[in-house]
Design a protein around this motif. Structure first.
Motif, mmCIF file in Angstrom:
data_model
loop_
_atom_site.group_PDB
_atom_site.id
_atom_site.type_symbol
_atom_site.label_atom_id
_atom_site.label_comp_id
_atom_site.label_asym_id
_atom_site.label_seq_id
_atom_site.Cartn_x
_atom_site.Cartn_y
_atom_site.Cartn_z
ATOM 1 N N ASP A 141 -4.920 1.398 5.530
ATOM 2 C CA ASP A 141 -5.269 0.486 4.444
ATOM 3 C C ASP A 141 -5.908 -0.797 4.937
ATOM 4 O O ASP A 141 -6.134 -1.720 4.159
ATOM 5 C CB ASP A 141 -4.010 0.148 3.628
ATOM 6 N N LEU A 143 -9.085 2.212 -2.846
ATOM 7 C CA LEU A 143 -9.239 1.638 -1.515
ATOM 8 C C LEU A 143 -10.656 1.868 -0.989
ATOM 9 O O LEU A 143 -11.281 0.960 -0.420
ATOM 10 C CB LEU A 143 -8.217 2.234 -0.557
ATOM 11 N N LEU A 160 -5.607 -4.122 -5.567
ATOM 12 C CA LEU A 160 -5.376 -4.052 -4.122
ATOM 13 C C LEU A 160 -5.568 -5.444 -3.534
ATOM 14 O O LEU A 160 -6.703 -5.884 -3.301
ATOM 15 C CB LEU A 160 -6.338 -3.051 -3.479
ATOM 16 N N TYR A 162 0.822 -1.212 0.000
ATOM 17 C CA TYR A 162 0.000 0.000 0.000
ATOM 18 C C TYR A 162 0.861 1.270 0.000
ATOM 19 O O TYR A 162 0.586 2.226 -0.741
ATOM 20 C CB TYR A 162 -0.928 -0.010 1.216
#
Length: 661
Positions: free
Chosen positions: A60, A35, A96, A20
């Motif tokens: 995150d 995110l 992600l 991240y």
């Protein structure tokens, strides 16, 4: 909640996005936007549906509290599966990927809702060691979910985690394994349940959980897969086994009429403590738990969870009603008592259909070795039950289903034949049965491992008329198994046999070691490693390994072979008197042709001509037409030390009077 906070037990889930910081430094606005979308579309809805409480966000990641470890794990799987779909729509550089750690432990809940304590700390340390897209859970969580969710985690053993005082048992699920699982349905209702849909048949394990990576330890079941239903508020667990390989669905509900059940279905009832000694109570409970675990690794087994089994502790039981209630074909019951300074264990395998005893045995050991005894007793019982259950089911198949036997039925029968005393005729019969099984279902795991092991045995016993071709067959089968299940102990054993047939002895030793690492109770792996030491010119290292096998499985179907290998180690070292003792012990159990070779040579070298001639007679009865030159050219190994030692056996056969050609 008081002002200083309160302690409670909670399942803690922690997520984190991989890389991240790097992504933020490269594209802050875009990363934050993605995110937020991930949280909004993937993470938060599934936490809410599973009744989790988001304690706080950590940039995150999130820290979430669940009232149940089953809900936490089900939610984690749902998140990772949905995240994979979400990321698939993005370029890989923008995806992600998350790691998730889950722990069950004591936490301190502050008035503001925040949580602290070891329960949180362990989860935080589990998360970084996960594979991206996967999850890691502690042993505490695994113990709660193993019999309730159809998921097979990889046991990574006890690991030292940063700033955690004691090693933690860690279980992992890879990203690949997560994606191979069915989609969990997590419903958002006040009285909801969280069902995890049953896995496809090819992924169902013996203890009712799917294994994308390993069909083991324990192995693909004949007839069961399970999913857990968590009844909110009431806290009651229900589980249902699905129809698989032609078997009828099995429901676990007390009092229902008998239903068709999986072949190798068993409940290990709590062992009774017959002594007025609390130490034996713990010992008896430990035996029950360990046996439940070990039996779940048997090929095709369906084993009732220990939580259910312990509800019968101390109660009078009608085994036939028990079979109907739990949907199992067999029950194992036993007792432990102290007699002076010795511990005596009695065990009985009972058919729940007839109430008849299928098998019974007794084990004894010194009380001073109580911890070691538990390991030894479990290993012996598990191996004995493997053989007895397989034999009983093989006979039942032959009796009841001769015309419509399934692939699993035939594989079970093949294993029953394989476990007979080792002979060329038995191995050829087992091979034929396994081949028929795979004609019906080429992907059947127990059939593939069974055929590979049988063919490898035919090769290494010199019963094959086409050694190279058969070696390739065994290698091809077992390599495919290991590709999907590299930690399968039995497959590692067979791979060792293939390598031994090819005289790659160092690699064979390594493969047997891997088998032992995967299953420390796999007696045959110790024994075969001992034989390989002899072939590799280190006969003095063989005996401790073979003796370990004899201790772990003293009534094994291969017991005569193992005793011969002890004899063989003595013979290679020129210890003829000891060789005579052990070869005679081998033959007394069941004649094996190679034992007569060493016995004849040992008698000849010690000047006992009449006994040597008698041993030659036994050899020729087992192997008509055998000669000195056939033994001399057997080509077991080309290791120099072995060849020097082997030459003494060749000369001993000449002295004993075996024909030269």
């Amino acid at each position: 909640m008081n002002k200083t906070g309160e302690r409670r037990l909670a399942a803690i889930l922690i997520t984190d996005v991989v890389g991240y910081s790097r992504m933020i430094s490269a594209d802050e606005d875009g990363t934050l936007r993605r995110l937020k979308a991930l949280r909004r579309e993937v993470v938060d809805p599934r936490i809410a549906a599973a009744h989790g409480r988001i304690v706080k966000s950590t940039g995150d990641g999130v820290l979430v509290e669940f009232p149940s470890p089953v809900r936490a794990v089900a939610c984690a799987v749902a998140i990772q599966r949905a995240a994979a779909d979400h990321n698939a729509r993005l370029p890989e550089t923008q995806a992600l990927h998350m790691r998730i750690g889950i722990n069950l432990g004591d936490v301190l809940a502050e008035p503001d809702g925040d949580l602290y304590g070891d329960g949180v700390n362990v989860a935080a340390r589990l998360e970084p060691i996960c594979e991206p897209g996967g999850l890691c859970i502690s042993r505490a969580v695994h113990d709660q979910v193993r019999d309730r969710l159809p998921i097979r985690f990889e046991d990574r053993g006890k690991l030292a985690l940063k700033n955690i005082a004691r090693p933690v048992g860690v279980f992992a699920l890879s990203a690949e394994a997560v994606l191979d699982l069915p989609e969990p349905a997590v419903e958002d209702q006040s009285d909801a349940v969280i069902p995890i849909a049953p896995a496809p048949a090819a992924a169902i394990m013996a203890d009712g959980v799917p294994s994308p990576r390993r069909p083991k330890a324990a192995l693909i079941a004949f007839a069961t897969g399970a999913f857990a239903l968590v009844a909110a508020g009431a806290g009651l667990w229900f589980w249902q086994a699905q129809k698989l390989s032609g078997e009828t669905t099995l429901a676990v509900r007390a009092g229902l009429p008998a239903k068709p059940v999986p072949s190798l279905s068993i409940v290990v009832l709590p062992f009774a403590n017959l002594s007025n000694d609390s130490e034996q109570e713990f010992f008896a409970d430990g035996l029950t738990e360990d046996l439940t675990t070990d039996l779940s690794h048997l090929v095709g087994s369906f084993v009732i969870a220990r939580n259910t089994a312990f509800t019968y502790k101390g109660k009078a039981i009608d085994v036939r009603q028990l079979g109907r209630d739990l949907g199992v074909r067999y029950a194992l019951e036993g007792s432990v008592r102290r007699t002076g300074e010795r511990i005596v264990l009695n065990a009985q395998l009972i058919s729940t259909e007839t109430g008849a005893h299928v098998w019974a045995d007794r084990f004894e050991g010194e009380r001073a070795r109580l911890g070691e005894l538990q390991v030894e007793f479990v290993a012996r019982l598990a191996r004995s039950l493997d053989v007895q259950l397989t034999q009983a089911e093989g006979l039942r198949v032959l009796r009841e289903r001769t015309d419509d036997a399934t692939a699993s039925d035939l594989a079970m029968t093949g294993w029953a034949v394989f476990n007979r005393p080792r002979s060329k005729a038995n191995m050829i019969e087992a091979r034929s049965i396994f081949e028929r099984s795979l004609e019906i279902d080429p992907s059947l795991l127990q059939g593939r491992i069974g055929l590979a092991r049988t063919v490898a045995t035919i090769v290494v016993s010199r019963w094959s008329e086409r050694i190279a071709a058969d070696t390739e067959i065994a290698d091809g089968l077992i390599t495919e198994v290991l590709t999907t299940d590299p930690s399968n102990a039995l497959a590692r054993l067979v791979k060792g046999d293939v390598l031994r047939a090819r005289r790659d002895l160092d690699l064979a030793e390594a493969s047997y070691r891997l088998a032992i690492d995967s299953d420390q109770n796999l007696a045959v792996a110790y024994a075969t490693l001992g034989l390989t030491k002899i072939l590799n010119g280190r006969a003095e290292e063989a005996r401790p390994l073979v003796m370990t096998a004899l201790r772990l499985s003293p009534r094994d179907p291969l017991i005569n072979i193992w005793k011969y290998w002890v004899c063989h180690s003595h013979a290679h070292l020129g210890e003829w008197a000891e060789a005579i003792v052990w070869c005679n012990r081998s033959i007394a159990d069941s004649p094996f042709w190679q034992a007569y070779v060493d016995l004849a040579a040992a008698y000849a070298w010690t000047g006992r001509k009449a006994e040597a001639e008698e041993a030659i007679g036994g050899l020729l009865k087992s192997m008509p037409g055998y000669t000195v030159q056939k033994w001399a050219r057997a080509d077991w190994s080309d290791q120099p030390t072995f060849l020097v030692e082997y030459a003494r056996l060749v000369e001993g056969l000449r002295k004993a009077g075996l024909p030269e050609n």
